[in-house]
Design an enzyme around this catalytic site. Structure first.
Site, PDB file in Angstrom:
ATOM      1  N   ARG A 100       0.818  -1.233   0.000  1.00  0.00           N
ATOM      2  CA  ARG A 100       0.000   0.000   0.000  1.00  0.00           C
ATOM      3  C   ARG A 100       0.842   1.270   0.000  1.00  0.00           C
ATOM      4  O   ARG A 100       0.488   2.246  -0.636  1.00  0.00           O
ATOM      5  CB  ARG A 100      -0.871   0.035   1.258  1.00  0.00           C
ATOM      6  CG  ARG A 100      -1.783  -1.146   1.436  1.00  0.00           C
ATOM      7  CD  ARG A 100      -2.543  -0.958   2.744  1.00  0.00           C
ATOM      8  NE  ARG A 100      -3.352  -2.118   3.044  1.00  0.00           N
ATOM      9  CZ  ARG A 100      -3.088  -2.960   4.051  1.00  0.00           C
ATOM     10  NH1 ARG A 100      -2.038  -2.762   4.827  1.00  0.00           N
ATOM     11  NH2 ARG A 100      -3.875  -3.993   4.274  1.00  0.00           N
ATOM     12  N   LYS A 139       0.840 -19.665   6.236  1.00  0.00           N
ATOM     13  CA  LYS A 139      -0.097 -20.012   7.294  1.00  0.00           C
ATOM     14  C   LYS A 139      -0.501 -18.737   8.041  1.00  0.00           C
ATOM     15  O   LYS A 139       0.245 -17.763   7.978  1.00  0.00           O
ATOM     16  CB  LYS A 139       0.512 -21.041   8.233  1.00  0.00           C
ATOM     17  CG  LYS A 139       1.642 -20.486   9.096  1.00  0.00           C
ATOM     18  CD  LYS A 139       1.863 -21.315  10.320  1.00  0.00           C
ATOM     19  CE  LYS A 139       2.704 -20.529  11.286  1.00  0.00           C
ATOM     20  NZ  LYS A 139       2.738 -20.849  12.614  1.00  0.00           N
ATOM     21  N   ASP A 153       4.844 -24.344   4.634  1.00  0.00           N
ATOM     22  CA  ASP A 153       5.095 -24.606   6.047  1.00  0.00           C
ATOM     23  C   ASP A 153       6.614 -24.678   6.152  1.00  0.00           C
ATOM     24  O   ASP A 153       7.232 -25.659   5.741  1.00  0.00           O
ATOM     25  CB  ASP A 153       4.468 -25.947   6.464  1.00  0.00           C
ATOM     26  CG  ASP A 153       4.634 -26.201   7.955  1.00  0.00           C
ATOM     27  OD1 ASP A 153       5.623 -25.701   8.529  1.00  0.00           O
ATOM     28  OD2 ASP A 153       3.783 -26.883   8.544  1.00  0.00           O
ATOM     29  N   HIS A 154       7.213 -23.619   6.691  1.00  0.00           N
ATOM     30  CA  HIS A 154       8.676 -23.522   6.586  1.00  0.00           C
ATOM     31  C   HIS A 154       9.399 -24.639   7.336  1.00  0.00           C
ATOM     32  O   HIS A 154      10.563 -24.911   7.056  1.00  0.00           O
ATOM     33  CB  HIS A 154       9.169 -22.146   7.040  1.00  0.00           C
ATOM     34  CG  HIS A 154       9.072 -21.910   8.505  1.00  0.00           C
ATOM     35  ND1 HIS A 154       7.958 -21.393   9.100  1.00  0.00           N
ATOM     36  CD2 HIS A 154       9.954 -22.143   9.494  1.00  0.00           C
ATOM     37  CE1 HIS A 154       8.165 -21.314  10.396  1.00  0.00           C
ATOM     38  NE2 HIS A 154       9.356 -21.751  10.665  1.00  0.00           N
ATOM     39  N   ASP A 201      -1.362 -22.233  16.298  1.00  0.00           N
ATOM     40  CA  ASP A 201      -0.152 -21.637  15.736  1.00  0.00           C
ATOM     41  C   ASP A 201       0.889 -22.682  15.369  1.00  0.00           C
ATOM     42  O   ASP A 201       1.604 -22.530  14.380  1.00  0.00           O
ATOM     43  CB  ASP A 201       0.439 -20.645  16.760  1.00  0.00           C
ATOM     44  CG  ASP A 201       1.648 -19.907  16.208  1.00  0.00           C
ATOM     45  OD1 ASP A 201       1.560 -19.412  15.072  1.00  0.00           O
ATOM     46  OD2 ASP A 201       2.679 -19.815  16.907  1.00  0.00           O
ATOM     47  N   HIS A 226       2.916 -27.154  11.857  1.00  0.00           N
ATOM     48  CA  HIS A 226       4.299 -27.646  11.955  1.00  0.00           C
ATOM     49  C   HIS A 226       4.406 -29.023  12.612  1.00  0.00           C
ATOM     50  O   HIS A 226       5.053 -29.924  12.085  1.00  0.00           O
ATOM     51  CB  HIS A 226       5.146 -26.672  12.780  1.00  0.00           C
ATOM     52  CG  HIS A 226       5.153 -25.273  12.260  1.00  0.00           C
ATOM     53  ND1 HIS A 226       5.155 -24.986  10.919  1.00  0.00           N
ATOM     54  CD2 HIS A 226       5.153 -24.082  12.903  1.00  0.00           C
ATOM     55  CE1 HIS A 226       5.176 -23.668  10.764  1.00  0.00           C
ATOM     56  NE2 HIS A 226       5.164 -23.096  11.948  1.00  0.00           N
ATOM     57  N   LYS A 234       5.871 -21.576  24.731  1.00  0.00           N
ATOM     58  CA  LYS A 234       6.688 -20.358  24.737  1.00  0.00           C
ATOM     59  C   LYS A 234       7.248 -20.161  26.137  1.00  0.00           C
ATOM     60  O   LYS A 234       6.681 -20.642  27.112  1.00  0.00           O
ATOM     61  CB  LYS A 234       5.826 -19.162  24.353  1.00  0.00           C
ATOM     62  CG  LYS A 234       5.470 -19.173  22.879  1.00  0.00           C
ATOM     63  CD  LYS A 234       4.870 -17.849  22.456  1.00  0.00           C
ATOM     64  CE  LYS A 234       4.675 -17.807  20.954  1.00  0.00           C
ATOM     65  NZ  LYS A 234       5.928 -17.826  20.201  1.00  0.00           N
TER      66      LYS A 234
END
Lengths: 515, 352
Positions: free
Chosen positions: A66, A173, A202-203, A260, A265, A365
């Protein structure tokens, strides 16, 4: 995996070269070109491909976003990003040539005129740079923009390539937030692009160690005969990170650890480690076997969720000796948030090979260290000789380390030297970094090259994604029940998660592998 | 272990019979701070005086990227005395992750007299078990070579660029290849030298729309550095073998001629000039010209395709480096057989 095999066969000069065939010329349009992903991953990956001579000379990379910006502004911004994030040092000569393939296209994602001018720009690029009408659209924008972009691409006719050319789309994703939204997203995507044109990235699958799982399993004769319920006691998959939500609070609050990480993954890793041998290395053969695993996952009904899934959130604590705030104190997080930052699951695969072999997954995490790994825990030797009931003996464990310090280790038992019989576990350890001096390419390098070459092996297929959501949905639904929802546990940052997660394994007489 | 001090030294002298025992001592008590790593046995043999030190330096650099058990041998075949001296040392470097020192061990031998007869017994008794064995032979081969050796060698590395008599030397290599029942992988560093240029040229024809141009090739110009004529011949052999060109007899060694599949004549001009071993290649196919040339910086190739009405878009590609460490490194990373190499040699055998 089936790297442009056709191309290689037809180009006799390619025979015997250790490098893969250069993909066809193409224009890569990145939607969300001013975003973090473009800066940190995509452009550095493309630069590294160029530096290795793996990009076709006739390539154009068009950033679509943008903010008003000239081509030169965009190039300067990308140069800074590449110098900061590229895995190899930037060489001025290479940058100079590479930067000439970078262009900027300013438009709102919803502005029809912006797509019309994109068509003109792409045609001009075909003429000037020889990109031959091949287009790769990369959706690095927020998922809320996907539908708008897709509709406009279709309206501008950019979803269909000219005769002899191709058009492909790479989608980042999250692929939806539940089964219904994933189906809707797939419907929207497939309304514009066929499934064969769609590459869901999906890395994790682009990582060297993830690709090595199939090599380990199917190129070595010693593992496959043991790879079943007869010899394997259980599997563990861990994705631990020390980081908190950082700048992703807005997204993470809605997603949580299950959506997530687990839906994509971790289930992808599970597929690679438990799938049957494919009939060949074609993308469809491999993906067919992967989807069978997701289909065979025993669905956890609502009443069973509390027993098989533990969700938790971190509170204040310390990482590496440094105090860190609780999740609810992070910027952008609701102080009463019930979003899980940790999840542990007990999963069953209902097929012949894996019957009665539980799979324990955990992701979290603010755990003590960052590590992603799969561990295969073998059954104990018969309870005679060295393994009597009175003597506690460890199992053999094969560990596939995905990141960091990629490698494979095998724990076995050995006699401690001496006149008495004492047995201790020892570890055989293979480290990629120690054994091979050459660093692995970044996951995005491999995946971008695969998409340009039309190799979808390392990308998720529609049915895989939908099956994965159909497994995840009952858990999410149970958590969001107004009455009798399973408990949200808490764990201090810097710990290995809540006690309830340990209990999940303890009930089965097991314990998490110590990382 | 003071790694920095040991990097380029032969290390401690040892008795031949106690090499393994002394190697164990070298590592005892050091496992925490450093990792001993090995993916292969890499032996280098040379008859050049002073090669032991020179090759120790090379091995130290090669081991940074290719953990191995290095066996460095210098042979003085003319010596009248019959003696073997041995040393052990380690090459250590900090790993990519920066956490640990990764170390490779080296056993060095100085052979005096009776070189080739001593060689198999010296090498075979010091191989790290279960690891592949790569033998890097520097200089000319002997006739006859000990057949016992070939049963053990997995990759035989040599540089045909150093040979004075290519046909005779190649005959010895092919004998070894036969004796090893073709299991032996032949790795000519002179062939590795053309790897990047081959890739740079091949990529022009990856796109199906370019395939038809292969049949239209009419002219090839190869600029090579002085002393690298054999490299230029190998490159020509590769084009000829892969594109099914039949060599014709010509009077000039710089102007070669081939007959292509459809009877089309292909002229190959070889030009000697200062620069990189293969400095530039220009290939004409119909109205298109394909150019691969070394950029000024030396380690990059500029590739471009020129055609009337088309704007050539130059691209830079890695050119590789042609010193021994880099050539060896590329060869060791490569793996797999070199099927195309023997075809390339056969195509230009009479010229080499």
């Amino acid at each position: 995996m089936n790297r442009s095999a056709e191309q290689q066969q037809m180009n006799p000069l390619r025979e015997g070269l250790s490098t893969r065939a250069v993909p066809q010329p193409c224009a890569i349009v990145i939607f969300g070109a001013t975003g973090d992903l473009t800066h940190r991953k995509l452009i550095p990956a493309l630069y590294n491909l160029a530096a290795n001579g793996e990009l076709p000379p006739a390539v154009a990379i068009i950033g679509f976003a943008r903010r008003p910006k000239s081509d030169d502004d965009f190039r300067k911004e990308m140069e800074e990003a590449v110098r900061k994030f590229s895995r190899q040092a930037v060489r001025d000569e290479i940058w100079k040539t590479f930067s000439q393939s970078l262009f900027y296209h300013q438009s709102e994602f919803g502005a029809e005129a912006g797509y019309k001018s994109l068509v003109e720009r792409l045609e001009k690029t075909d003429n000037e740079r020889g990109t031959r009408g091949n287009r790769l659209f990369y959706f690095a924008a927020g998922p809320d923009q996907f539908e708008t972009i897709l509709k406009n691409l279709k309206a501008a006719g950019l979803n269909r390539a000219k005769q002899g050319s191709w058009a492909r789309v790479i989608i980042e994703k999250p692929f939806g937030t539940d089964l219904a939204s994933a189906r809707e997203l797939n419907r929207i995507v497939n309304h514009a692009f066929d499934e064969s044109q769609t590459y869901r990235i999906d890395h994790f699958l682009g990582k060297e160690t993830a690709q090595n799982i199939l090599v380990l399993r199917f190129a070595n004769a010693i593992f496959e005969p043991l790879w079943n319920t007869r010899y394997i006691d259980h599997l563990e998959i861990t994705a631990a990170e020390t980081l908190g939500v950082e700048a992703r609070a807005g997204y993470y609050e809605k997603a949580g650890a299950l959506r997530d990480m687990v839906q994509n993954h971790l289930l992808q890793l599970l597929c690679l480690v438990t799938m049957e041998a494919p009939t060949d290395l074609r993308a469809e053969s491999i993906r067919d076997e992967k989807v069978k695993v997701v289909r065979a996952l025993r669905r956890i009904i609502r009443s069973e969720v509390a027993k098989n899934v533990v969700r938790a959130q971190y509170t204040e604590g310390a990482i590496g000796g440094q105090p860190v705030p609780a999740y609810r104190q992070e910027k952008g997080v609701d102080p009463k948030s019930t979003t899980e930052t940790y999840v542990a699951l007990r999963i069953n695969i209902d097929n012949w090979r894996w019957a009665d072999v539980p799979v324990y997954m955990r992701v979290g995490k603010r755990l003590p260290k960052s590590a992603t790994e799969i561990s295969v825990h073998f059954k104990k030797a018969p309870a005679v000789l060295f393994n009597k009931e009175t003597v506690k003996i460890d199992q053999n464990v094969l560990v596939i380390r995905i990141q960091p310090d990629e490698g494979i280790s095998l724990r076995m038992l050995a006699k401690i030297p001496g006149t008495s019989l004492r047995i201790e576990p020892v570890k055989m350890d293979f480290h990629y970094g120690t054994s091979f001096g050459k660093p692995s390419p970044e996951a995005y390098e491999r995946l971008l090259l695969d998409a340009m070459s039309g190799d979808a092996t390392l990308f998720a297929r529609r049915d895989e994604v939908e099956e994965a959501w159909s497994f995840i949905d009952p858990i999410e639904e149970a958590w969001h029940e107004k009455k009798d929802a399973p408990e949200l546990y808490f764990y201090p940052a810097g710990s290995w998660g809540p006690e309830a997660a340990d209990d999940l394994l303890a009930r089965d007489g097991r314990a998490w592998r110590r990382l | 272990m003071p790694a920095a001090a040991e990097i380029y030294s032969l290390g401690a002298p040892v008795e031949i019979g106690s090499i393994e025992k002394e190697l164990k001592k070298l590592w005892q008590g050091r496992e925490g701070a450093m990792t001993r790593a090995s993916l292969m046995n890499l032996a280098v043999y040379s008859e050049e005086a002073g090669s032991l030190n020179k090759n120790t330096q090379l091995m130290a650099k090669i081991a940074e990227n290719h953990a191995c058990r290095a066996i460095v041998i210098e042979a003085d075949c003319r010596s009248e005395e019959n003696r073997v001296g041995a040393w052990i040392s380690a090459h250590c470097h900090v790993s990519r992750t920066g956490k640990k020192q990764v170390c490779s061990e080296q056993i060095s031998f100085l052979l005096k007299g009776g070189c080739t007869t001593q060689l198999p017994s010296i090498i075979l008794s010091n191989l790290d078990s279960d690891l592949p064995f790569y033998l890097w032979w520097q200089g000319e081969l002997h006739d006859p070579m000990d057949a016992q050796l070939w049963e053990w060698v997995d990759r035989f590395i040599y540089d045909s660029h150093d040979w004075k008599d290519f046909p005779a030397q190649m005959a010895l290599v092919e004998t070894a290849h036969r004796e090893a029942k073709q299991r032996l992988v032949l790795c000519d560093l002179n062939w590795t030298r053309v790897d990047h240029v081959r890739f740079a040229l091949a990529q022009f024809f990856d796109h199906p729309a370019s395939h038809h141009r292969l049949a239209k090739i009419s002219k090839v110009r190869i600029d090579f550095a002085p002393a690298f004529r054999s490299t230029a011949f190998l490159f020509t052999g590769w084009l000829g073998a892969q594109l099914d060109w039949q060599p014709e007899k010509t009077s000039s060694p710089d102007k070669l001629r081939f007959t292509g599949r459809a009877g089309r004549t292909v002229e190959v001009e070889l030009r000697e000039r200062e620069g990189q071993p293969i400095h530039e290649i220009a290939l004409t196919a119909g109205d298109a010209e394909f150019l691969v040339t070394h950029a000024e910086c030396g380690d990059l190739l500029e590739v471009s395709r020129g055609k009337p009405g088309e704007n050539p878009i130059p691209q830079l590609m890695p050119a590789g480096k042609h010193d021994s460490v880099n050539l060896m490194s590329e060869e060791l990373m490569r793996g797999g057989p070199h099927h195309v190499y023997l075809r390339a040699v056969n195509c230009v055998r009479d010229l080499l």
